[in-house]
Motif scaffolding. Structure first.
Motif, mmCIF file in Angstrom:
data_model
loop_
_atom_site.group_PDB
_atom_site.id
_atom_site.type_symbol
_atom_site.label_atom_id
_atom_site.label_comp_id
_atom_site.label_asym_id
_atom_site.label_seq_id
_atom_site.Cartn_x
_atom_site.Cartn_y
_atom_site.Cartn_z
ATOM 1 N N GLY A 201 16.785 -25.240 13.132
ATOM 2 C CA GLY A 201 16.536 -26.641 12.805
ATOM 3 C C GLY A 201 15.184 -27.129 13.290
ATOM 4 N N ALA A 202 14.795 -26.684 14.469
ATOM 5 C CA ALA A 202 13.537 -27.125 15.056
ATOM 6 C C ALA A 202 12.325 -26.426 14.452
ATOM 7 N N LYS B 181 14.389 -28.043 5.359
ATOM 8 C CA LYS B 181 15.763 -28.331 5.789
ATOM 9 C C LYS B 181 16.729 -27.298 5.219
ATOM 10 N N ARG B 182 16.445 -26.849 4.019
ATOM 11 C CA ARG B 182 17.313 -25.848 3.386
ATOM 12 C C ARG B 182 17.328 -24.559 4.208
ATOM 13 N N LEU B 183 16.140 -24.062 4.573
ATOM 14 C CA LEU B 183 16.075 -22.846 5.389
ATOM 15 C C LEU B 183 16.713 -23.070 6.754
ATOM 16 N N ALA B 184 16.522 -24.256 7.314
ATOM 17 C CA ALA B 184 17.093 -24.564 8.630
ATOM 18 C C ALA B 184 18.614 -24.475 8.617
ATOM 19 N N LEU B 185 19.214 -24.747 7.487
ATOM 20 C CA LEU B 185 20.671 -24.650 7.361
ATOM 21 C C LEU B 185 21.110 -23.259 6.892
ATOM 22 N N VAL B 186 20.427 -22.731 5.885
ATOM 23 C CA VAL B 186 20.878 -21.502 5.243
ATOM 24 C C VAL B 186 20.688 -20.273 6.133
ATOM 25 N N VAL B 187 19.530 -20.133 6.774
ATOM 26 C CA VAL B 187 19.258 -18.907 7.535
ATOM 27 C C VAL B 187 20.280 -18.683 8.658
ATOM 28 N N PRO B 188 20.556 -19.664 9.529
ATOM 29 C CA PRO B 188 21.554 -19.377 10.574
ATOM 30 C C PRO B 188 22.967 -19.195 10.011
ATOM 31 N N ALA C 146 22.168 -27.256 13.597
ATOM 32 C CA ALA C 146 20.860 -27.168 12.937
ATOM 33 C C ALA C 146 20.282 -28.570 12.739
ATOM 34 N N GLY C 147 21.142 -29.521 12.408
ATOM 35 C CA GLY C 147 20.687 -30.917 12.284
ATOM 36 C C GLY C 147 20.168 -31.465 13.602
ATOM 37 N N ILE C 148 20.841 -31.132 14.691
ATOM 38 C CA ILE C 148 20.359 -31.541 16.018
ATOM 39 C C ILE C 148 19.003 -30.895 16.277
ATOM 40 N N ARG D 291 12.065 -31.291 16.136
ATOM 41 C CA ARG D 291 10.833 -30.807 15.491
ATOM 42 C C ARG D 291 9.557 -31.367 16.113
ATOM 43 N N GLN D 292 9.515 -32.632 16.393
ATOM 44 C CA GLN D 292 8.300 -33.244 16.941
ATOM 45 C C GLN D 292 8.387 -33.463 18.451
ATOM 46 N N ARG D 293 9.532 -33.125 19.058
ATOM 47 C CA ARG D 293 9.740 -33.399 20.483
ATOM 48 C C ARG D 293 10.292 -32.201 21.221
ATOM 49 N N ARG D 294 9.676 -31.065 21.069
ATOM 50 C CA ARG D 294 10.179 -29.879 21.758
ATOM 51 C C ARG D 294 9.636 -29.821 23.177
#
Length: 168
Positions: free
Chosen positions: A38-39, A44-51, A79-81, A86-89
């Protein structure tokens, strides 16, 4: 960007591989994979699909089970969390995201266990009993989430210092 997608996907695949190897009970990189995806993925699609695909492939080796829908729902929420990071790691935000991910994973998957199996009575008391019985698993999940998040996020940071093309 293509290099970043490949690197993040490979790291997630390695974590999924860990799931099929012998490991301490409930000490897996599941939540860390979702947070990291997610980060790190811009899509967004890859962030959900890959894991989720990584989970499915490892589940095909481990064995399918009746609570998979709940596990995958919790992974998608994780993944949404991760997308919120993304901007605050930072160490603090990743650690807090790990706590949030572990807690929602605990409640969703244990509620699923209660709902679709006959291990616990389908009453409020049965649900509470299911949650209480799951508390030892929560400890391991949180510890593994923190450890594997440190490995994934830290490992990627070190890789991107040596390979600047990963920073795009």
């Amino acid at each position: 960007m293509r290099n970043k997608v490949i690197a993040v996907t490979v790291l997630i695949a390695l974590c999924a591989l860990y799931r099929v190897l012998p490991h301490p009970f409930n000490f897996t990189p599941v939540a860390a994979m979702g947070l990291f995806a997610g980060a790190m993925f811009d899509s967004k699609r890859l962030a959900l699909v890959v894991p989720l695909v990584a989970m499915l492939l490892s589940d095909l080796f481990i064995g399918l089970h009746e609570t998979m829908l709940f596990v995958y729902l919790a992974m998608a929420i994780t993944a949404g969390i991760g997308m919120l990071l993304r901007q605050r790691r930072s160490v603090a935000t990743i650690a807090l995201a790990g706590v949030a991910s572990s807690l929602q994973f605990f409640f969703i998957t244990n509620t699923g266990m209660w709902a679709v199996t006959d291990f616990y009575p389908h009453t409020w008391a049965g649900l509470v009993q299911c949650w209480v019985m799951g508390l030892p698993f929560l400890q391991h999940d949180l510890a593994s989430t923190w450890l594997f998040s440190a490995v994934l996020f830290g490992g990627y940071a070190m890789l991107s210092r040596h390979y600047p093309q990963l920073q795009r």
